[in-house]
Design a protein around this motif. Structure first.
Motif, PDB file in Angstrom:
ATOM      1  N   UNK A   1      20.001 -10.327 -62.828  1.00  0.00           N
ATOM      2  CA  UNK A   1      20.812 -10.725 -62.005  1.00  0.00           C
ATOM      3  C   UNK A   1      21.678 -11.676 -61.204  1.00  0.00           C
ATOM      4  N   UNK A   2      21.357 -12.555 -61.063  1.00  0.00           N
ATOM      5  CA  UNK A   2      21.496 -13.456 -60.113  1.00  0.00           C
ATOM      6  C   UNK A   2      21.769 -14.843 -60.791  1.00  0.00           C
ATOM      7  N   UNK A   3      21.466 -15.396 -61.773  1.00  0.00           N
ATOM      8  CA  UNK A   3      21.859 -15.383 -62.875  1.00  0.00           C
ATOM      9  C   UNK A   3      23.045 -15.680 -63.390  1.00  0.00           C
ATOM     10  N   UNK A   4      22.887 -14.297 -63.995  1.00  0.00           N
ATOM     11  CA  UNK A   4      24.344 -13.551 -64.851  1.00  0.00           C
ATOM     12  C   UNK A   4      25.176 -14.087 -64.246  1.00  0.00           C
ATOM     13  N   UNK A   5      25.802 -13.754 -62.466  1.00  0.00           N
ATOM     14  CA  UNK A   5      26.768 -13.911 -61.691  1.00  0.00           C
ATOM     15  C   UNK A   5      26.698 -14.692 -61.302  1.00  0.00           C
ATOM     16  N   UNK A   6      25.885 -16.175 -61.190  1.00  0.00           N
ATOM     17  CA  UNK A   6      25.759 -17.427 -60.996  1.00  0.00           C
ATOM     18  C   UNK A   6      26.609 -18.742 -62.293  1.00  0.00           C
ATOM     19  N   UNK A   7      26.230 -17.783 -63.962  1.00  0.00           N
ATOM     20  CA  UNK A   7      26.945 -18.736 -65.115  1.00  0.00           C
ATOM     21  C   UNK A   7      28.151 -18.114 -64.929  1.00  0.00           C
ATOM     22  N   UNK A   8      28.937 -16.749 -64.761  1.00  0.00           N
ATOM     23  CA  UNK A   8      30.086 -16.298 -64.090  1.00  0.00           C
ATOM     24  C   UNK A   8      31.210 -17.248 -63.546  1.00  0.00           C
ATOM     25  N   UNK A   9      30.224 -17.822 -62.421  1.00  0.00           N
ATOM     26  CA  UNK A   9      31.072 -18.229 -61.247  1.00  0.00           C
ATOM     27  C   UNK A   9      31.115 -20.082 -61.648  1.00  0.00           C
ATOM     28  N   UNK A  10      30.690 -20.635 -62.061  1.00  0.00           N
ATOM     29  CA  UNK A  10      29.883 -21.675 -62.486  1.00  0.00           C
ATOM     30  C   UNK A  10      30.956 -22.012 -64.153  1.00  0.00           C
ATOM     31  N   UNK A  11      31.108 -21.632 -64.645  1.00  0.00           N
ATOM     32  CA  UNK A  11      31.743 -21.297 -65.921  1.00  0.00           C
ATOM     33  C   UNK A  11      33.365 -21.766 -65.461  1.00  0.00           C
ATOM     34  N   UNK A  12      33.297 -21.556 -65.143  1.00  0.00           N
ATOM     35  CA  UNK A  12      34.610 -20.992 -64.112  1.00  0.00           C
ATOM     36  C   UNK A  12      35.073 -22.399 -63.592  1.00  0.00           C
ATOM     37  N   UNK A  13      34.060 -24.042 -63.671  1.00  0.00           N
ATOM     38  CA  UNK A  13      33.971 -25.355 -62.725  1.00  0.00           C
ATOM     39  C   UNK A  13      34.122 -26.273 -64.369  1.00  0.00           C
ATOM     40  N   UNK A  14      35.092 -27.119 -64.522  1.00  0.00           N
ATOM     41  CA  UNK A  14      34.950 -28.880 -65.244  1.00  0.00           C
ATOM     42  C   UNK A  14      33.644 -29.698 -64.230  1.00  0.00           C
ATOM     43  N   UNK A  15      34.174 -29.809 -63.518  1.00  0.00           N
ATOM     44  CA  UNK A  15      33.695 -30.208 -62.739  1.00  0.00           C
ATOM     45  C   UNK A  15      32.424 -29.791 -61.138  1.00  0.00           C
ATOM     46  N   UNK A  16      31.401 -30.446 -61.289  1.00  0.00           N
ATOM     47  CA  UNK A  16      30.649 -30.184 -60.164  1.00  0.00           C
ATOM     48  C   UNK A  16      30.388 -31.284 -59.407  1.00  0.00           C
ATOM     49  N   UNK A  17      29.873 -31.077 -58.027  1.00  0.00           N
ATOM     50  CA  UNK A  17      28.552 -32.397 -57.514  1.00  0.00           C
ATOM     51  C   UNK A  17      27.790 -30.950 -56.349  1.00  0.00           C
ATOM     52  N   UNK A  18      27.508 -31.027 -56.297  1.00  0.00           N
ATOM     53  CA  UNK A  18      26.192 -30.595 -55.346  1.00  0.00           C
ATOM     54  C   UNK A  18      25.476 -31.287 -54.180  1.00  0.00           C
ATOM     55  N   UNK A  19      26.333 -31.033 -52.662  1.00  0.00           N
ATOM     56  CA  UNK A  19      25.230 -31.896 -52.155  1.00  0.00           C
ATOM     57  C   UNK A  19      24.738 -31.205 -51.179  1.00  0.00           C
ATOM     58  N   UNK A  20      23.436 -31.659 -50.533  1.00  0.00           N
ATOM     59  CA  UNK A  20      22.657 -31.273 -50.485  1.00  0.00           C
ATOM     60  C   UNK A  20      22.545 -31.747 -49.007  1.00  0.00           C
ATOM     61  N   UNK A  21      21.444 -30.960 -47.331  1.00  0.00           N
ATOM     62  CA  UNK A  21      21.382 -31.359 -46.351  1.00  0.00           C
ATOM     63  C   UNK A  21      20.840 -30.753 -45.066  1.00  0.00           C
ATOM     64  N   UNK A  22      20.772 -30.940 -44.204  1.00  0.00           N
ATOM     65  CA  UNK A  22      20.055 -29.882 -43.436  1.00  0.00           C
ATOM     66  C   UNK A  22      21.082 -29.106 -43.604  1.00  0.00           C
ATOM     67  N   UNK A  23      20.807 -27.529 -42.628  1.00  0.00           N
ATOM     68  CA  UNK A  23      21.773 -26.258 -41.826  1.00  0.00           C
ATOM     69  C   UNK A  23      21.659 -26.751 -40.594  1.00  0.00           C
ATOM     70  N   UNK A  24      21.085 -27.781 -40.023  1.00  0.00           N
ATOM     71  CA  UNK A  24      20.713 -27.859 -38.576  1.00  0.00           C
ATOM     72  C   UNK A  24      21.060 -28.742 -37.821  1.00  0.00           C
ATOM     73  N   UNK A  25      22.568 -29.484 -38.766  1.00  0.00           N
ATOM     74  CA  UNK A  25      22.623 -31.364 -38.143  1.00  0.00           C
ATOM     75  C   UNK A  25      24.131 -30.478 -37.711  1.00  0.00           C
ATOM     76  N   UNK A  26      24.506 -31.308 -36.734  1.00  0.00           N
ATOM     77  CA  UNK A  26      25.222 -30.473 -35.355  1.00  0.00           C
ATOM     78  C   UNK A  26      27.019 -31.237 -36.817  1.00  0.00           C
TER      79      UNK A  26
END
Length: 167
Positions: A5-30
């Motif tokens: 179910x999670x995958x189906x929802x995400x496929x629906x979300x991401x199908x709206x966007x031609x180009x994406x960039x994924x940014x990772x990093x700390x949740x604790x950075x001020x």
């Protein structure tokens, strides 16, 4: 909801966007240091170039990146995970989804990205980096740019990868 179910929802979300960039990093950075300021500025630049910015939707680097894309008038996607003590969704997403399963979230953050940017982070950031490197090495995902931002933080890891793992 299950992982399917999670995958189906995400496929629906991401199908709206031609180009994406994924940014990772700390949740604790001020929010007021050079790492988060850089994440904000870089995400804003990508958003102005028509990229949807994807993060884990939390705080720290993720919030700064989502806020940069949001403030630039771009698409700002947060793929949050339900955790017992932290990781609430930041306020700067134009679209978001909350996962119950780490696996689904991890796959979703790498799906169809045009590139990956890694800011300093903890175990979660390292987990994502090594997962993406392994998937590219085994040709399970296409080779696309992987940027390790902040050579002071990533330099020793980059050196270790080149000296020991790539052999």
């Amino acid at each position: 909801d299950g992982v399917i179910d999670e995958f189906e929802h995400v496929f629906e979300v991401l199908s709206k966007y031609e180009k994406t960039i994924t940014i990772f990093g700390s949740a604790r950075q001020p929010q007021d240091d050079h790492v988060t300021t850089s994440a904000y500025e870089l995400a804003a630049r990508f958003a102005k170039e028509g990229y949807a910015v994807v993060t884990g939707g939390g705080h720290g680097v993720m919030e700064a990146a989502n806020r940069g894309a949001y403030d630039a008038g771009g698409d700002s996607i947060g793929f949050n995970i339900l955790l017992p003590h932290e990781q609430s969704l930041n306020d700067y997403t134009t679209e978001n989804f909350q996962f119950e399963h780490f696996f689904g979230r991890k796959v979703s953050m790498t799906l169809d990205a045009s590139g990956y940017i890694f800011f300093p982070g903890g175990f979660g950031t390292f987990d994502e980096l090594y997962e993406i490197l392994a998937l590219q090495q085994t040709m399970k995902i296409p080779r696309i740019p992987i940027v390790l931002f902040n050579s002071e933080f990533w330099g020793p890891i980059h050196e270790h990868i080149h000296m020991h793992l790539l052999k």
